[in-house]
Design a protein around this motif. Structure first.
Motif, PDB file in Angstrom:
ATOM      1  N   SER A 286       9.815  -6.060  -7.109  1.00 24.56           N
ATOM      2  CA  SER A 286       9.952  -7.695  -7.359  1.00 24.56           C
ATOM      3  C   SER A 286       8.520  -8.076  -6.422  1.00 24.56           C
ATOM      4  N   PHE A 287       7.786  -8.899  -6.608  1.00 23.62           N
ATOM      5  CA  PHE A 287       6.830  -9.777  -6.062  1.00 23.62           C
ATOM      6  C   PHE A 287       6.413 -11.105  -6.923  1.00 23.62           C
ATOM      7  N   ILE A 288       6.315 -12.166  -6.360  1.00 24.97           N
ATOM      8  CA  ILE A 288       6.036 -13.314  -6.439  1.00 24.97           C
ATOM      9  C   ILE A 288       4.428 -13.609  -6.241  1.00 24.97           C
ATOM     10  N   GLU A 289       4.600 -14.092  -7.287  1.00 24.60           N
ATOM     11  CA  GLU A 289       2.516 -13.669  -8.143  1.00 24.60           C
ATOM     12  C   GLU A 289       2.431 -15.770  -8.328  1.00 24.60           C
ATOM     13  N   ILE A 290       1.578 -16.416  -7.332  1.00 21.86           N
ATOM     14  CA  ILE A 290       0.403 -17.608  -6.957  1.00 21.86           C
ATOM     15  C   ILE A 290      -0.385 -17.568  -7.767  1.00 21.86           C
ATOM     16  N   LYS A 291      -0.953 -18.176  -9.547  1.00 25.38           N
ATOM     17  CA  LYS A 291      -1.844 -17.339  -9.672  1.00 25.38           C
ATOM     18  C   LYS A 291      -2.625 -19.253  -9.651  1.00 25.38           C
ATOM     19  N   VAL A 292      -3.682 -19.101  -9.108  1.00 26.43           N
ATOM     20  CA  VAL A 292      -5.120 -20.526  -8.692  1.00 26.43           C
ATOM     21  C   VAL A 292      -5.782 -20.328  -9.831  1.00 26.43           C
TER      22      VAL A 292
ATOM     23  N   LYS B 271      -2.267 -14.510  -5.039  1.00 26.94           N
ATOM     24  CA  LYS B 271      -1.811 -14.189  -4.016  1.00 26.94           C
ATOM     25  C   LYS B 271       0.124 -13.506  -4.314  1.00 26.94           C
ATOM     26  N   ARG B 272       0.008 -12.028  -3.799  1.00 29.29           N
ATOM     27  CA  ARG B 272       1.793 -12.164  -3.737  1.00 29.29           C
ATOM     28  C   ARG B 272       2.200 -11.466  -2.681  1.00 29.29           C
ATOM     29  N   ILE B 273       3.047 -11.395  -2.845  1.00 31.49           N
ATOM     30  CA  ILE B 273       4.616 -10.702  -1.878  1.00 31.49           C
ATOM     31  C   ILE B 273       5.561 -10.382  -2.260  1.00 31.49           C
ATOM     32  N   ALA B 274       5.989  -8.958  -1.680  1.00 32.67           N
ATOM     33  CA  ALA B 274       6.851  -8.279  -2.396  1.00 32.67           C
ATOM     34  C   ALA B 274       8.051  -9.607  -1.735  1.00 32.67           C
ATOM     35  N   ILE B 275       9.500  -8.471  -2.893  1.00 30.31           N
ATOM     36  CA  ILE B 275      10.346  -9.973  -2.257  1.00 30.31           C
ATOM     37  C   ILE B 275      11.538  -9.116  -3.002  1.00 30.31           C
ATOM     38  N   ALA B 276      12.435  -9.719  -2.697  1.00 23.30           N
ATOM     39  CA  ALA B 276      14.515  -8.898  -3.206  1.00 23.30           C
ATOM     40  C   ALA B 276      14.349 -10.377  -4.291  1.00 23.30           C
ATOM     41  N   GLY B 277      13.768  -9.680  -5.449  1.00 19.41           N
ATOM     42  CA  GLY B 277      14.433 -10.881  -6.544  1.00 19.41           C
ATOM     43  C   GLY B 277      14.669 -11.177  -6.254  1.00 19.41           C
ATOM     44  N   ILE B 278      15.267 -12.173  -7.009  1.00 22.44           N
ATOM     45  CA  ILE B 278      15.488 -14.005  -7.084  1.00 22.44           C
ATOM     46  C   ILE B 278      15.633 -14.671  -5.651  1.00 22.44           C
TER      47      ILE B 278
ATOM     48  N   ASP C 175      12.538 -17.052   0.873  1.00 18.15           N
ATOM     49  CA  ASP C 175      11.846 -16.346   2.285  1.00 18.15           C
ATOM     50  C   ASP C 175      10.942 -17.755   3.028  1.00 18.15           C
ATOM     51  N   LYS C 176      11.103 -17.090   4.218  1.00 16.03           N
ATOM     52  CA  LYS C 176      10.295 -18.408   4.582  1.00 16.03           C
ATOM     53  C   LYS C 176       8.356 -18.584   4.491  1.00 16.03           C
ATOM     54  N   LYS C 177       8.261 -16.663   4.237  1.00 13.35           N
ATOM     55  CA  LYS C 177       7.287 -16.485   3.647  1.00 13.35           C
ATOM     56  C   LYS C 177       6.790 -16.645   2.772  1.00 13.35           C
ATOM     57  N   VAL C 178       7.677 -16.782   1.728  1.00 10.63           N
ATOM     58  CA  VAL C 178       7.208 -16.905   0.133  1.00 10.63           C
ATOM     59  C   VAL C 178       6.966 -18.009   0.320  1.00 10.63           C
ATOM     60  N   GLN C 179       7.588 -19.268   0.474  1.00  7.21           N
ATOM     61  CA  GLN C 179       7.799 -20.673   0.666  1.00  7.21           C
ATOM     62  C   GLN C 179       6.826 -21.213   1.073  1.00  7.21           C
ATOM     63  N   LYS C 180       6.199 -20.962   2.432  1.00 11.91           N
ATOM     64  CA  LYS C 180       5.199 -20.910   2.757  1.00 11.91           C
ATOM     65  C   LYS C 180       3.601 -20.743   2.053  1.00 11.91           C
ATOM     66  N   LEU C 181       3.772 -19.613   1.025  1.00  8.38           N
ATOM     67  CA  LEU C 181       3.016 -19.355   0.216  1.00  8.38           C
ATOM     68  C   LEU C 181       2.477 -20.656  -0.678  1.00  8.38           C
ATOM     69  N   ILE C 182       3.456 -20.698  -1.521  1.00  5.90           N
ATOM     70  CA  ILE C 182       3.945 -21.786  -2.418  1.00  5.90           C
ATOM     71  C   ILE C 182       3.780 -23.174  -1.903  1.00  5.90           C
ATOM     72  N   LYS C 183       3.686 -23.385  -0.511  1.00  6.31           N
ATOM     73  CA  LYS C 183       3.647 -24.881  -0.856  1.00  6.31           C
ATOM     74  C   LYS C 183       2.380 -25.016  -0.385  1.00  6.31           C
ATOM     75  N   SER C 184       1.496 -23.836   0.384  1.00 11.28           N
ATOM     76  CA  SER C 184      -0.140 -24.318   0.826  1.00 11.28           C
ATOM     77  C   SER C 184      -0.488 -24.349  -0.542  1.00 11.28           C
ATOM     78  N   LYS C 185       0.107 -23.805  -1.886  1.00  6.89           N
ATOM     79  CA  LYS C 185      -0.518 -24.159  -3.382  1.00  6.89           C
ATOM     80  C   LYS C 185      -0.304 -25.227  -3.977  1.00  6.89           C
TER      81      LYS C 185
END
Length: 264
Positions: A100-106, A116-123, A128-138
């Motif tokens: 699984s990957f979280i993906e942010i398209k802008v 940008k995408r980050i490998a994550i362990a499902g929903i 995860d702090k890295k995921v939340q930081k990425l989404i907050k940045s966008k």
């Protein structure tokens, strides 16, 4: 006529590392919508010009994508109004490997798309702090986002033998929300990524078959289909066309000529 799976086995294969090595620096992306029943016929015609991506002996991969939005569908309306810049947040899972990957398209105000995408362990990986930081940045509405739809489909990836274009073919499209579902398995979405200067056997074939360029956001189609309360003026005509592809035996020739409403 042979099935899609049988025909794919007659293609020469290509590995992911070979496709990833191809850089289409002057790239043009184009979408085409066709009835899924026409896919075997089209693949038969493309076999001599294209290679099929094979991963772990699999030539048609199954995907699950969860899209996130706010309760008032802020990102859906960004797409429907054609606003730039706009955002998509999705969790994509490759069902064969359960990766699984979280993906942010802008898409910015110059129509340039970055992902940008980050490998994550499902929903659960959304915490995860890295995921939340990425989404907050966008996204300035990070605290409001919730999962709104699940999308299921199968994907075939072809690359031409000159390595100047890639083609993804999505079939078996199905949507689910907490309270509804929608079946578009009669639809086939073809997306061509090619170098501007290259000729395309696919383009020539589709022109011959009277299939013309159009566009479709799988996300917008899903939201408009599952949530009756959302506004859908800008996608009504596209939904009518998609329903004809899924249900009708034939389409009037004028119905092939559709306008761009939203892009994936």
């Amino acid at each position: 006529m042979n099935s899609t799976t049988d025909i794919l086995q007659t293609f020469d294969s290509v590995q992911l590392s070979q496709i990833d090595a191809v850089k289409l620096l002057n790239r043009v992306d184009t979408k085409f919508l066709v009835k899924a029943t026409r896919l075997p016929e089209l693949l038969e015609c493309l076999r001599d010009d294209y290679l099929v991506l094979e991963i772990n002996q699999v030539r048609m991969s199954n995907y699950k994508t969860v899209y996130f939005d706010t309760p008032d569908f802020f990102y859906y309306y960004q797409h429907q109004t054609g606003r730039l810049e706009r955002l998509k947040i999705r969790l994509r899972t490759y069902l064969e490997t359960n990766q699984s990957f979280i993906e942010i398209k802008v898409k910015n105000n110059h129509s340039k798309t970055t992902k940008k995408r980050i490998a994550i362990a499902g929903i659960e990986g959304m915490k995860d702090k890295k995921v939340q930081k990425l989404i907050k940045s966008k996204s300035d509405r990070f605290d409001e986002i919730i999962p709104v739809i699940e999308v299921y489909y199968s994907r075939i990836t072809l690359v031409n033998k000159e390595f100047t274009e890639r083609l993804t073919i999505d079939t078996g499209l199905n949507y689910k929300s907490d309270s509804a579902s929608a079946d578009f398995s009669g639809l086939c979405i073809m997306e061509l990524k090619q170098d501007k200067s290259s000729k395309s056997a696919l383009r020539e074939l589709l022109r011959e078959k009277r299939v013309f360029q159009t566009s479709l956001s799988k996300y917008c189609l899903g939201i408009a289909s599952l949530y009756p309360e959302v506004k859908k003026n800008n996608i009504k005509e596209k939904m009518r066309f998609v329903n004809k592809l899924c249900c009708d035996n034939e389409l009037p020739k004028t119905d092939w000529l559709t306008t761009d409403i939203s892009s994936n």
